[in-house]
Design an enzyme around this catalytic site. Structure first.
Site, PDB file in Angstrom:
ATOM      1  N   ARG A  55     -21.002 -13.275  38.127  1.00 27.36           N
ATOM      2  CA  ARG A  55     -19.817 -14.351  37.865  1.00 27.36           C
ATOM      3  C   ARG A  55     -18.478 -13.303  38.044  1.00 27.36           C
ATOM      4  O   ARG A  55     -17.516 -14.045  37.956  1.00 27.36           O
ATOM      5  CB  ARG A  55     -20.161 -15.034  36.447  1.00 27.36           C
ATOM      6  CG  ARG A  55     -21.158 -16.163  35.668  1.00 27.36           C
ATOM      7  CD  ARG A  55     -21.208 -16.249  34.466  1.00 27.36           C
ATOM      8  NE  ARG A  55     -20.076 -16.966  33.999  1.00 27.36           N
ATOM      9  CZ  ARG A  55     -18.864 -16.142  33.481  1.00 27.36           C
ATOM     10  NH1 ARG A  55     -19.714 -15.477  32.741  1.00 27.36           N
ATOM     11  NH2 ARG A  55     -18.034 -17.481  32.377  1.00 27.36           N
ATOM     12  N   ARG A 113     -12.850  -7.319  43.661  1.00 22.47           N
ATOM     13  CA  ARG A 113     -11.422  -7.504  44.732  1.00 22.47           C
ATOM     14  C   ARG A 113     -12.017  -5.662  45.421  1.00 22.47           C
ATOM     15  O   ARG A 113     -12.109  -4.981  45.108  1.00 22.47           O
ATOM     16  CB  ARG A 113     -10.516  -7.225  43.069  1.00 22.47           C
ATOM     17  CG  ARG A 113     -10.351  -8.379  42.065  1.00 22.47           C
ATOM     18  CD  ARG A 113      -9.070  -8.925  42.465  1.00 22.47           C
ATOM     19  NE  ARG A 113     -10.402 -10.521  42.330  1.00 22.47           N
ATOM     20  CZ  ARG A 113      -9.994 -10.932  40.852  1.00 22.47           C
ATOM     21  NH1 ARG A 113      -8.952 -10.074  39.717  1.00 22.47           N
ATOM     22  NH2 ARG A 113     -10.387 -12.040  40.131  1.00 22.47           N
ATOM     23  N   ARG A 139     -26.741 -13.074  20.430  1.00 22.33           N
ATOM     24  CA  ARG A 139     -26.315 -11.739  19.953  1.00 22.33           C
ATOM     25  C   ARG A 139     -25.006 -12.759  19.154  1.00 22.33           C
ATOM     26  O   ARG A 139     -24.445 -14.030  19.459  1.00 22.33           O
ATOM     27  CB  ARG A 139     -25.725 -11.098  20.855  1.00 22.33           C
ATOM     28  CG  ARG A 139     -27.064 -10.533  21.804  1.00 22.33           C
ATOM     29  CD  ARG A 139     -27.200  -9.531  20.928  1.00 22.33           C
ATOM     30  NE  ARG A 139     -26.048  -8.599  20.794  1.00 22.33           N
ATOM     31  CZ  ARG A 139     -27.134  -7.372  20.016  1.00 22.33           C
ATOM     32  NH1 ARG A 139     -27.746  -7.376  19.517  1.00 22.33           N
ATOM     33  NH2 ARG A 139     -25.920  -5.535  20.276  1.00 22.33           N
ATOM     34  N   ARG A 144     -13.943  -4.930  22.728  1.00 22.34           N
ATOM     35  CA  ARG A 144     -12.719  -4.933  22.414  1.00 22.34           C
ATOM     36  C   ARG A 144     -12.100  -5.252  20.838  1.00 22.34           C
ATOM     37  O   ARG A 144     -12.180  -4.969  20.683  1.00 22.34           O
ATOM     38  CB  ARG A 144     -12.985  -6.669  22.806  1.00 22.34           C
ATOM     39  CG  ARG A 144     -13.779  -7.388  24.844  1.00 22.34           C
ATOM     40  CD  ARG A 144     -14.119  -8.840  25.019  1.00 22.34           C
ATOM     41  NE  ARG A 144     -13.827  -9.901  24.059  1.00 22.34           N
ATOM     42  CZ  ARG A 144     -13.474 -11.234  24.266  1.00 22.34           C
ATOM     43  NH1 ARG A 144     -13.322 -10.900  25.594  1.00 22.34           N
ATOM     44  NH2 ARG A 144     -14.393 -12.319  23.623  1.00 22.34           N
ATOM     45  N   GLU A 186     -13.817  -5.685  17.999  1.00 17.52           N
ATOM     46  CA  GLU A 186     -14.932  -6.986  18.231  1.00 17.52           C
ATOM     47  C   GLU A 186     -16.540  -5.961  18.026  1.00 17.52           C
ATOM     48  O   GLU A 186     -16.489  -5.207  18.871  1.00 17.52           O
ATOM     49  CB  GLU A 186     -15.405  -7.930  19.326  1.00 17.52           C
ATOM     50  CG  GLU A 186     -14.278  -8.872  19.166  1.00 17.52           C
ATOM     51  CD  GLU A 186     -14.265  -9.411  20.219  1.00 17.52           C
ATOM     52  OE1 GLU A 186     -15.410  -9.983  21.114  1.00 17.52           O
ATOM     53  OE2 GLU A 186     -12.983  -9.918  20.750  1.00 17.52           O
ATOM     54  N   TYR A 191     -25.238 -20.757  28.140  1.00 14.78           N
ATOM     55  CA  TYR A 191     -23.893 -19.951  28.392  1.00 14.78           C
ATOM     56  C   TYR A 191     -22.885 -20.688  28.702  1.00 14.78           C
ATOM     57  O   TYR A 191     -22.822 -20.841  30.058  1.00 14.78           O
ATOM     58  CB  TYR A 191     -22.943 -18.861  28.540  1.00 14.78           C
ATOM     59  CG  TYR A 191     -22.160 -17.858  28.134  1.00 14.78           C
ATOM     60  CD1 TYR A 191     -21.956 -17.731  26.755  1.00 14.78           C
ATOM     61  CD2 TYR A 191     -21.346 -18.287  29.052  1.00 14.78           C
ATOM     62  CE1 TYR A 191     -20.607 -17.392  26.683  1.00 14.78           C
ATOM     63  CE2 TYR A 191     -20.325 -17.661  29.371  1.00 14.78           C
ATOM     64  CZ  TYR A 191     -19.450 -17.420  27.663  1.00 14.78           C
ATOM     65  OH  TYR A 191     -18.225 -17.007  27.923  1.00 14.78           O
ATOM     66  N   ASP A 228     -18.461 -21.753  29.156  1.00 14.67           N
ATOM     67  CA  ASP A 228     -16.867 -21.309  28.886  1.00 14.67           C
ATOM     68  C   ASP A 228     -16.714 -23.216  29.033  1.00 14.67           C
ATOM     69  O   ASP A 228     -17.564 -24.337  29.071  1.00 14.67           O
ATOM     70  CB  ASP A 228     -16.035 -21.163  30.279  1.00 14.67           C
ATOM     71  CG  ASP A 228     -16.750 -20.252  31.118  1.00 14.67           C
ATOM     72  OD1 ASP A 228     -16.859 -19.111  29.974  1.00 14.67           O
ATOM     73  OD2 ASP A 228     -17.195 -18.969  32.172  1.00 14.67           O
TER      74      ASP A 228
END
Length: 374
Positions: free
Chosen positions: A175, A179, A251, A280, A302, A353, A355
């Site tokens: 995912r 670049r 998790r 994070r 986190e 999972y 989004d």
């Protein structure tokens, strides 16, 4: 007489299905949630004292390439356009863009790569050859080589998932955008935004219907099923079946909040790729619509952990290369398919999972199939 429907969970899955069934004019929908709020993990109330809107379960950035899903949710909210950026803190280097791009490579390797061809040529000198990657480690090494893989993904993965990168399936990193220029956009999706009045405002509108009743602080019990024509249930599917085949692994995240009179970071959320406990850090003032006149910075760090160590808050289904959790879920799904009056929905009900745009799309499909509109 309208048939009664029970929806367990007031997150995106449950709220979307509830709205579609209520809009059909054929059902009276009861939504319950064990928490004391709607919006699931997207819950983002305003802290009046700090003058900040805070995403209580971590940053939620809406992004999609599906114009239809965006248009659907636009019925219930206005949007603030936002292009998500993430930077990683690298020891002895400082902040660098993530996903890895030309700027990242130039800063870490002290290079002066000037164009896409130069970036590709440089990566060719450090990447590993894995023609058919068997796991996430090989995916990363085939793109960036062993050094960058460990620097950005290896240690982070051990913190996040509690297992090594080689134990995770390939789709975990597939995912990730690749670049070769200076593009610092974290997502490739053409649509990125935050609800103007928060996700809480979106959910208030989504659930605002005369045929929807919401009851919070309400635990689901199987005895409730007798009172309803059908149940759409977002609870963990293994818990529903009393974990008769064993517990599905998840998790979780613990959130540590600190206030500072002064603080500077280049983007709203930064990643820590070191061996420390944090993954994070978010400065809520930097997200559009979150700073409502804040005088101090609220930083949220986190700490990933097992869900058993965080009051059984399940955030991320664990998938592994050997397929053990996936196979266990399939056993529970087979049991669920024997039940005609219940449909499992959402991340925990379907052990996947999602989004936000994906869970809305999946929930619309479930609702329309139920309504006979597929």
């Amino acid at each position: 007489m309208k048939k009664r429907i029970l929806v367990v969970g007031a997150g995106f899955a449950g709220a979307t299905i509830a709205r579609e069934l209520a809009d059909s004019g054929r059902y009276q929908v009861q939504v319950i949630d064990r928490r004391d709020h709607i919006a699931g993990n997207a819950y983002d109330p305003i802290d009046d004292k700090l003058r900040l809107r805070i995403h209580c379960y971590g940053p939620h950035i809406f992004h999609t390439n599906d114009q239809g899903i965006f248009d659907y949710l636009s019925r219930f909210t206005e949007w603030l356009t936002y292009t998500h950026r993430v930077e990683a803190w690298i020891e002895n280097t400082g902040y660098v863009p993530l996903p890895i791009n030309r700027l990242t490579l130039n800063r870490i390797y002290r290079q002066q790569l000037t164009d896409e061809a130069a970036v590709k040529a440089f990566l060719d000198t450090i990447r590993s050859q894995h023609d058919n990657p068997a796991n996430a480690l090989q995916v990363a090494e085939s793109l960036y080589g062993p050094e960058l893989t460990q620097l950005f993904f290896g240690r982070y993965t051990r913190k996040m998932w509690g297992i090594d990168l080689a134990e995770l399936p390939t789709d975990v990193l597939k995912r990730l955008p690749v670049r070769y220029d200076d593009n610092c956009n974290y997502f490739n999706d053409k649509i990125q935004a935050l609800p103007k009045h928060g996700y809480l405002g979106l959910f208030n509108n989504l659930l605002d219907h005369p045929d929807i009743e919401v009851k919070l602080g309400c635990e689901f019990d199987k005895s409730m099923e007798a009172d309803f024509y059908h149940v759409f249930n977002s609870m963990p599917i293994d818990v529903y079946f009393d974990q008769q085949f064993g517990a599905l692994p998840y998790r979780s995240i613990k959130f540590i909040h600190e206030t500072f009179d002064t603080h500077q970071q280049p983007v709203p959320t930064i990643n820590f790729t070191d061996d420390g406990i944090y993954t994070r850090q978010t400065d809520w003032r930097l997200y559009p619509g979150c700073d409502l006149g804040a005088k101090t910075a609220l930083l949220t760090k986190e700490i990933p952990c097992s869900y058993e160590d965080n009051n059984y808050e399940r955030y991320y289904p664990v998938k592994t290369v050997d397929g053990a959790p996936q196979n266990l879920y399939r056993r529970y799904r087979a049991e669920a398919e024997k039940l005609s009056n219940i449909t499992f929905i959402g991340r925990c009900g379907q052990y996947i999972y999602y989004d936000m745009h994906q869970v809305v799309a999946n929930s619309l499909k479930i609702a329309h199939t139920f309504l006979g509109e597929a």
